[in-house]
Design a protein around this motif. Sequence first.
Motif, PDB file in Angstrom:
ATOM      1  N   VAL A  94       0.867  -1.176   0.000  1.00  0.00           N
ATOM      2  CA  VAL A  94       0.000   0.000   0.000  1.00  0.00           C
ATOM      3  C   VAL A  94       0.905   1.227   0.000  1.00  0.00           C
ATOM      4  O   VAL A  94       1.589   1.510   0.982  1.00  0.00           O
ATOM      5  CB  VAL A  94      -0.940   0.002   1.223  1.00  0.00           C
ATOM      6  CG1 VAL A  94      -1.807   1.250   1.231  1.00  0.00           C
ATOM      7  CG2 VAL A  94      -1.795  -1.267   1.241  1.00  0.00           C
ATOM      8  N   ALA A  95       0.901   1.947  -1.126  1.00  0.00           N
ATOM      9  CA  ALA A  95       1.751   3.123  -1.296  1.00  0.00           C
ATOM     10  C   ALA A  95       0.906   4.380  -1.162  1.00  0.00           C
ATOM     11  O   ALA A  95      -0.128   4.512  -1.821  1.00  0.00           O
ATOM     12  CB  ALA A  95       2.435   3.091  -2.650  1.00  0.00           C
ATOM     13  N   ALA A  96       1.349   5.287  -0.328  1.00  0.00           N
ATOM     14  CA  ALA A  96       0.647   6.550  -0.129  1.00  0.00           C
ATOM     15  C   ALA A  96       1.051   7.505  -1.255  1.00  0.00           C
ATOM     16  O   ALA A  96       2.197   7.938  -1.337  1.00  0.00           O
ATOM     17  CB  ALA A  96       1.010   7.140   1.226  1.00  0.00           C
ATOM     18  N   PHE A  97       0.095   7.813  -2.141  1.00  0.00           N
ATOM     19  CA  PHE A  97       0.341   8.724  -3.257  1.00  0.00           C
ATOM     20  C   PHE A  97      -0.262  10.083  -2.925  1.00  0.00           C
ATOM     21  O   PHE A  97      -1.367  10.184  -2.393  1.00  0.00           O
ATOM     22  CB  PHE A  97      -0.307   8.202  -4.548  1.00  0.00           C
ATOM     23  CG  PHE A  97      -0.257   9.210  -5.666  1.00  0.00           C
ATOM     24  CD1 PHE A  97       0.881   9.343  -6.442  1.00  0.00           C
ATOM     25  CD2 PHE A  97      -1.331  10.052  -5.909  1.00  0.00           C
ATOM     26  CE1 PHE A  97       0.945  10.302  -7.450  1.00  0.00           C
ATOM     27  CE2 PHE A  97      -1.283  11.003  -6.915  1.00  0.00           C
ATOM     28  CZ  PHE A  97      -0.141  11.132  -7.687  1.00  0.00           C
ATOM     29  N   SER A  98       0.455  11.134  -3.298  1.00  0.00           N
ATOM     30  CA  SER A  98      -0.062  12.498  -3.209  1.00  0.00           C
ATOM     31  C   SER A  98       0.517  13.265  -4.389  1.00  0.00           C
ATOM     32  O   SER A  98       1.731  13.257  -4.595  1.00  0.00           O
ATOM     33  CB  SER A  98       0.350  13.144  -1.887  1.00  0.00           C
ATOM     34  OG  SER A  98      -0.207  14.442  -1.795  1.00  0.00           O
TER      35      SER A  98
END
Length: 154
Positions: A94-98
């Motif tokens: 689970v990669a936190a993208f912004s």
Amino acid sequence: MKVDIATLPPVRIATMRKTGPYGPEIGRFWMAAFRPWLREQGLLGAATYGIGHDDPAVTPAQDCRYDAGVEVDADFTAPPGVFITLLPGGVNAVAAFSGQAWEVPGAWQWLLREWLPASGRSADFTRPCTEYYPRHWRAEADGSFACELRLPLA
């Protein structure tokens, strides 16, 4: 990007499909078709998902399949043109993208081509890769937003 390993539960979603090139057309699909349908169904504010089924490096652009989905209860009945599916649970990176929409493909490339080999893990492509947008997510005035990129792991 920060990447965690998480075991996710299965999720029942209602989806609408767009076939054609990825990229800006997906944003237009959400705004012209999916969001109005969410509003009509009283589902605005529910958790939503983006599911790209094809690798655009392999699949011709006009054949790429993309589903926009929304979490629904067991009693939700899909109207014509909308399909119910169960996203399987399991172990995911689970990669936190912004960032901006145009940056999403690069984030996926980094996750698949750099993080995955370095992690020593293997992807499980029998389950779909997803973009998860939590309840009440929104884009900022500059168009930036945050979501999770979820890569199923073997």
